[in-house]
Design a protein around this motif. Structure first.
Motif, short mmCIF file in Angstrom:
data_model
loop_
_atom_site.label_atom_id
_atom_site.label_comp_id
_atom_site.label_asym_id
_atom_site.label_seq_id
_atom_site.Cartn_x
_atom_site.Cartn_y
_atom_site.Cartn_z
N CYS A 232 0.82 -1.20 0.00
CA CYS A 232 0.00 0.00 0.00
C CYS A 232 0.86 1.26 0.00
O CYS A 232 0.61 2.19 -0.77
CB CYS A 232 -0.93 -0.01 1.21
N LEU A 233 1.88 1.29 0.85
CA LEU A 233 2.77 2.45 0.91
C LEU A 233 3.49 2.66 -0.42
O LEU A 233 3.61 3.79 -0.90
CB LEU A 233 3.77 2.28 2.05
N GLY A 234 3.97 1.58 -1.00
CA GLY A 234 4.65 1.67 -2.30
C GLY A 234 3.72 2.17 -3.39
O GLY A 234 4.11 3.01 -4.21
N HIS A 235 2.50 1.67 -3.38
CA HIS A 235 1.50 2.10 -4.37
C HIS A 235 1.17 3.58 -4.20
O HIS A 235 1.07 4.32 -5.19
CB HIS A 235 0.25 1.24 -4.21
N CYS A 236 1.04 4.01 -2.96
CA CYS A 236 0.69 5.41 -2.69
C CYS A 236 1.84 6.37 -2.96
O CYS A 236 1.61 7.56 -3.20
CB CYS A 236 0.20 5.56 -1.25
N ALA A 237 3.06 5.87 -2.93
CA ALA A 237 4.22 6.73 -3.19
C ALA A 237 4.15 7.36 -4.58
O ALA A 237 4.54 8.51 -4.77
CB ALA A 237 5.51 5.95 -3.02
N THR A 238 3.63 6.60 -5.53
CA THR A 238 3.56 7.13 -6.89
C THR A 238 2.45 8.17 -7.05
O THR A 238 2.50 8.97 -7.98
CB THR A 238 3.32 5.99 -7.90
N GLU B 243 0.34 7.61 11.10
CA GLU B 243 -0.43 6.40 10.77
C GLU B 243 0.42 5.14 10.90
O GLU B 243 -0.02 4.14 11.46
CB GLU B 243 -0.97 6.49 9.35
N VAL B 244 1.63 5.19 10.39
CA VAL B 244 2.50 4.00 10.42
C VAL B 244 2.94 3.69 11.84
O VAL B 244 2.94 2.52 12.26
CB VAL B 244 3.70 4.17 9.47
#
Length: 152
Positions: A23-29, A100-101
Motif C-alpha cells: 500500500c505504501l509503495g503504491h501510494c508513493a507514486t 499512521e504508520v
C-alpha cells in the motif's frame, strides 16, 4: 483471517506488514509532496523487510509452539489498518503518514504484549517476547530514521 494458533498469528502479522508495504509503495507514486513520496518509498521497503523478518520467526520456531492455540486473541481489539489500499497514504502529508504508520506499529506491539501477558506456556511467552522486542526495536529504528528525514 481466523487466528487459532501462534503460527497463524505470525502469518497474519507478516501479511499485515506485507500489505502495508504494498500500500505504501503504491501510494508513493500518487502522492504529490516530494518529502511524503520519499517517506512512503522508505516505509514500503522497511515494511517489506519486517514481513521477511516476521516470516523468519515462523521458520525458526518449534512446530509445537506454532501449533499452540491462541485463545485470547479474539478478545483483543483488532488492528486497524488500511487492509484494502484505496490510496489513503497518497492524500496524507509527511507527518500524517508517519503518525499512521507508528500507530500501526503501536497496535501490533499492544497485541503482542497482551498475548504475552496471558500466555501460560513458556515457549509461547518466549516467542511473543521475541516478536515484541523485534517490533519495538524496529519501531525505534524507524522513528530515528524518519526523524533524520524530517530534519532534512
Amino acid at each position: 483471517m481466523d487466528i487459532r494458533t501462534f503460527g497463524e498469528l505470525i502469518d497474519w502479522t507478516r501479511d499485515l506488514h506485507q500489505n502495508l508495504a504494498s500500500c505504501l509503495g503504491h501510494c508513493a507514486t500518487a502522492n504529490e509532496e516530494e518529502r511524503a513520496k520519499a517517506l512512503l518509498e522508505y516505509l514500503s521497503s522497511h515494511e517489506a523487510e519486517l514481513a521477511r523478518i516476521v516470516d523468519e520467526f515462523e521458520r525458526q520456531s518449534a512446530r509445537n509452539t506454532l501449533e499452540t492455540r491462541v485463545y485470547d486473541y479474539l478478545k483483543h481489539n483488532p488492528i486497524e489498518t488500511h487492509r484494502t489500499c484505496d490510496q489513503p497514504y497518497a492524500k496524507l502529508d509527511f507527518q500524517g503518514i508517519y503518525g499512521e504508520v507508528m500507530d500501526f506499529h503501536g497496535q501490533v506491539m499492544d497485541l503482542y504484549k497482551t498475548l504475552w501477558e496471558k500466555a501460560e506456556i513458556p515457549e509461547a511467552r518466549e516467542l511473543l517476547a521475541a516478536l515484541l522486542e523485534m517490533e519495538q526495536n524496529e519501531s525505534m529504528r524507524l522513528a530515528r530514521q524518519i526523524g533524520r528525514m524530517d530534519d532534512l
